[in-house]
Design a protein around this motif. Sequence first.
Motif, mmCIF file in Angstrom:
data_model
loop_
_atom_site.group_PDB
_atom_site.id
_atom_site.type_symbol
_atom_site.label_atom_id
_atom_site.label_comp_id
_atom_site.label_asym_id
_atom_site.label_seq_id
_atom_site.Cartn_x
_atom_site.Cartn_y
_atom_site.Cartn_z
ATOM 1 N N GLY A 290 34.782 -36.274 53.343
ATOM 2 C CA GLY A 290 34.658 -36.583 54.950
ATOM 3 C C GLY A 290 33.395 -36.156 55.364
ATOM 4 N N GLN A 291 33.033 -36.004 56.747
ATOM 5 C CA GLN A 291 31.833 -35.664 57.192
ATOM 6 C C GLN A 291 31.776 -34.239 57.567
ATOM 7 O OE1 GLN A 291 31.046 -37.877 60.822
ATOM 8 N NE2 GLN A 291 30.761 -39.883 59.653
ATOM 9 N N LYS A 292 30.520 -33.810 57.348
ATOM 10 C CA LYS A 292 30.487 -32.255 57.717
ATOM 11 C C LYS A 292 30.964 -31.905 59.166
ATOM 12 C CE LYS A 292 27.044 -28.741 57.957
ATOM 13 N NZ LYS A 292 25.436 -28.403 57.919
ATOM 14 N N PRO A 293 31.608 -30.785 59.271
ATOM 15 C CA PRO A 293 32.344 -30.490 60.472
ATOM 16 C C PRO A 293 31.476 -30.521 61.691
ATOM 17 C CG PRO A 293 32.892 -28.928 58.788
ATOM 18 C CD PRO A 293 31.784 -29.542 58.073
ATOM 19 N N SER A 294 32.210 -31.116 62.689
ATOM 20 C CA SER A 294 31.283 -31.413 63.867
ATOM 21 C C SER A 294 31.227 -29.998 64.698
ATOM 22 C CB SER A 294 32.034 -32.244 64.986
ATOM 23 O OG SER A 294 33.253 -31.504 65.369
ATOM 24 N N LEU A 295 30.095 -30.146 65.649
ATOM 25 C CA LEU A 295 29.644 -28.581 66.432
ATOM 26 C C LEU A 295 30.959 -28.247 67.047
ATOM 27 C CD1 LEU A 295 27.529 -26.609 67.470
ATOM 28 C CD2 LEU A 295 27.189 -28.381 69.484
ATOM 29 N N ALA A 296 31.888 -29.107 67.512
ATOM 30 C CA ALA A 296 32.992 -28.961 68.398
ATOM 31 C C ALA A 296 33.995 -27.984 67.690
ATOM 32 C CB ALA A 296 33.699 -29.987 68.801
ATOM 33 N N GLU A 297 34.182 -28.658 66.178
ATOM 34 C CA GLU A 297 34.996 -27.733 65.197
ATOM 35 C C GLU A 297 34.553 -26.479 64.785
ATOM 36 O OE1 GLU A 297 36.917 -28.330 60.786
ATOM 37 O OE2 GLU A 297 35.501 -29.846 61.318
ATOM 38 N N ILE A 298 33.122 -26.409 64.544
ATOM 39 C CA ILE A 298 32.546 -25.224 64.203
ATOM 40 C C ILE A 298 32.715 -24.268 65.490
ATOM 41 C CG2 ILE A 298 30.464 -23.830 64.003
ATOM 42 C CD1 ILE A 298 29.466 -26.732 62.594
ATOM 43 N N GLN A 299 32.608 -24.686 66.666
ATOM 44 C CA GLN A 299 32.790 -23.611 67.849
ATOM 45 C C GLN A 299 34.186 -23.055 68.068
ATOM 46 O OE1 GLN A 299 31.425 -26.154 71.001
ATOM 47 N NE2 GLN A 299 29.080 -25.176 70.716
ATOM 48 N N THR A 300 35.228 -24.170 67.569
ATOM 49 C CA THR A 300 36.505 -23.871 67.730
ATOM 50 C C THR A 300 37.034 -22.788 66.867
ATOM 51 O OG1 THR A 300 37.128 -26.098 68.721
ATOM 52 C CG2 THR A 300 39.016 -24.599 67.603
ATOM 53 N N ALA A 301 36.385 -22.814 65.490
ATOM 54 C CA ALA A 301 36.710 -22.077 64.348
ATOM 55 C C ALA A 301 36.059 -20.589 64.596
ATOM 56 C CB ALA A 301 36.234 -22.298 63.173
ATOM 57 N N ALA A 302 34.988 -20.707 65.342
ATOM 58 C CA ALA A 302 34.003 -19.638 65.307
ATOM 59 C C ALA A 302 34.828 -18.697 66.754
ATOM 60 C CB ALA A 302 32.716 -19.635 65.643
ATOM 61 N N SER A 303 35.391 -19.284 67.729
ATOM 62 C CA SER A 303 35.777 -18.860 68.785
ATOM 63 C C SER A 303 37.312 -18.060 68.804
ATOM 64 C CB SER A 303 36.187 -19.815 69.796
ATOM 65 O OG SER A 303 37.095 -20.736 69.603
ATOM 66 N N ALA A 304 37.730 -18.092 67.391
ATOM 67 C CA ALA A 304 38.907 -17.339 67.347
ATOM 68 C C ALA A 304 38.707 -16.091 67.161
ATOM 69 C CB ALA A 304 39.838 -17.847 66.141
ATOM 70 N N PRO A 305 39.190 -15.010 68.051
ATOM 71 C CA PRO A 305 38.854 -13.380 67.724
ATOM 72 C C PRO A 305 39.461 -13.061 66.865
ATOM 73 C CG PRO A 305 40.718 -13.960 69.689
ATOM 74 C CD PRO A 305 40.028 -15.414 69.333
ATOM 75 N N ALA A 306 39.134 -11.908 66.423
ATOM 76 C CA ALA A 306 39.711 -11.155 65.331
ATOM 77 C C ALA A 306 41.132 -10.781 65.824
ATOM 78 C CB ALA A 306 38.913 -9.647 64.968
ATOM 79 N N PHE A 307 41.965 -10.789 64.747
ATOM 80 C CA PHE A 307 43.620 -10.707 65.157
ATOM 81 C C PHE A 307 43.944 -9.122 64.664
ATOM 82 C CE2 PHE A 307 48.048 -10.966 64.299
ATOM 83 C CZ PHE A 307 48.372 -12.029 65.191
ATOM 84 N N SER A 308 44.580 -8.343 65.605
ATOM 85 C CA SER A 308 45.016 -7.388 65.382
ATOM 86 C C SER A 308 46.565 -7.224 65.209
ATOM 87 C CB SER A 308 44.731 -6.433 66.432
ATOM 88 O OG SER A 308 45.624 -6.630 67.675
ATOM 89 N N VAL A 309 46.990 -6.184 64.374
ATOM 90 C CA VAL A 309 48.501 -6.252 64.092
ATOM 91 C C VAL A 309 49.365 -6.194 65.255
ATOM 92 C CG1 VAL A 309 50.025 -4.772 63.000
ATOM 93 C CG2 VAL A 309 48.052 -5.098 61.983
ATOM 94 N N LEU A 310 48.875 -5.462 66.505
ATOM 95 C CA LEU A 310 49.615 -5.527 67.717
ATOM 96 C C LEU A 310 50.003 -6.889 68.141
ATOM 97 C CD1 LEU A 310 47.980 -2.340 69.535
ATOM 98 C CD2 LEU A 310 50.397 -2.595 68.189
ATOM 99 N N GLN A 311 48.962 -7.772 68.155
ATOM 100 C CA GLN A 311 49.297 -9.069 68.553
ATOM 101 C C GLN A 311 50.309 -9.756 68.091
ATOM 102 O OE1 GLN A 311 44.660 -10.110 68.072
ATOM 103 N NE2 GLN A 311 45.437 -11.912 69.296
ATOM 104 N N LEU A 312 50.974 -9.376 66.758
ATOM 105 C CA LEU A 312 52.082 -9.928 66.167
ATOM 106 C C LEU A 312 53.310 -9.602 67.429
ATOM 107 C CD1 LEU A 312 51.947 -8.560 62.505
ATOM 108 C CD2 LEU A 312 51.741 -10.881 63.291
ATOM 109 N N PHE A 313 53.310 -8.763 68.064
ATOM 110 C CA PHE A 313 54.449 -8.777 69.165
ATOM 111 C C PHE A 313 53.929 -9.187 70.293
ATOM 112 C CE2 PHE A 313 54.178 -5.324 65.847
ATOM 113 C CZ PHE A 313 55.234 -5.424 65.360
ATOM 114 N N SER A 314 52.876 -10.004 70.417
ATOM 115 C CA SER A 314 52.577 -10.499 72.001
ATOM 116 C C SER A 314 53.339 -11.448 72.234
ATOM 117 C CB SER A 314 51.149 -11.102 71.850
ATOM 118 O OG SER A 314 51.159 -12.105 70.855
#
Length: 439
Positions: free
Chosen positions: A225-249
């Motif tokens: 496949g083609q190299k990831p698009s800018l949109a995919e890169i931005q979507t992946a990079a936009s995911a914030p670090a996940f904290s354990v407390l978010q398991l109970f959100s």
Amino acid sequence: MSTITERLGNLPLGKFHWRLLLIMCLGWAFDAMDTGIISFVLPKLIATWKLSSAQVGFVGSVGLIGMAIGAMLGGTIADYIGRKKVFAATLIIYSLGTGACGLSWNYESLLFFRFLVGFGLGGQLPVAITLMSEYSPTKYRGRMIVLLESAWAFGWLAASIISYLIIPKYGWEVAFYIGALPALYVFYLWRTVPESALFLMKKGQVDEAHALVSDIEKELGVTPGQKPSLAEIQTAASAPAFSVLQLFSPKYIKRTACLWILWFCIVFSYYGIFLWLPTLLVKAGHNMVQSFEFVLWMTVAQIPGYFAAAALVDKLGRKATMATFLLGCAFSAYMFGSAVSVTDIYLWGCLMSFFNLGAWGILYTYTPELYPTEARTTGVGWAAGFGRIGGIAAPMVVAAMITGPDKIPLVFMMFTAVLVIAALDMIVLGDETKQKALN
């Protein structure tokens, strides 16, 4: 343009997947072997060190304390530094810890080494299952994960054979020394196991993730496949670090509650039954060699249980398959508790193993499917860690209940109730994830 997730999920099942599965299965089997050896050593240690029922129960529980801590820490760390590094490190820890158990000079030293074994085992399992999930094609993911979990039966079978052949003739220490050999496997594993491409994307290592997936596509005869698009890169990079407390959100609380109850009940039943099984059979009047034979055949019965779950989980779905196996295990446990004849012990013991370990395979399939990549090993690790609390409690509960052979039926009635609760939990709180892509 397909994303990295779609490219991996839509791949045909091929050599890459079977090779990765085999590598993961070997590590999984080593986990089981190192866990299983202690259950066969315990009857010998009871006679040699004059251990009480409470002490025997704590030998099982201290390993599970290590597993709980290892699962929580290992799962969380793997979402930060990668799946591969944690997988390799934990393999070394539990293998060397098992070998050290053979050097134990008293009860307290054995407890310390069993904690180390548990820590390594607990850290490895959620990482291994996550890595395999992230590389499995969506259509076959359930089957692949249950097949990975089936390696547990082969590892336990190896522990049964080692204990049956080695302990009576050479002593319990040698069985533990054999359990240290998997540490050598890490050199092969490090060269051949790839890091998760989904993890690499989340960490911004786009070129590395693309090159890795392209190599897999070429190996399987698929046009890269083609190299990831800018949109995919931005979507992946936009995911914030996940904290354990978010398991109970609000977003995750229902699935977290479902998984934690499932894990607690299944781990409670498994470790309560199988860590105590050789000892319970001896207390019921069977000699040590005969009790090993019973457990050996029950272990063999786990293998078709896994294969049956693998055949059904992608067809019937996770909810229906899990509920069926849990209820089948509950009924078998009830019947095993009142079994007297050798035939009945074999029949209900084998069915209990068949259904229990099939449920384990589905559990490991289901858990990583409920969380996104940035949270996957954290979610799996904390669910597994909470489940180990059930495993910690179970050996001690059984120890408190076993005041004589007449209490064995009561013990298995308890396990029946716990397994029914797990089935109802899956039916009421579980979400179906069959054929859904990971994110």
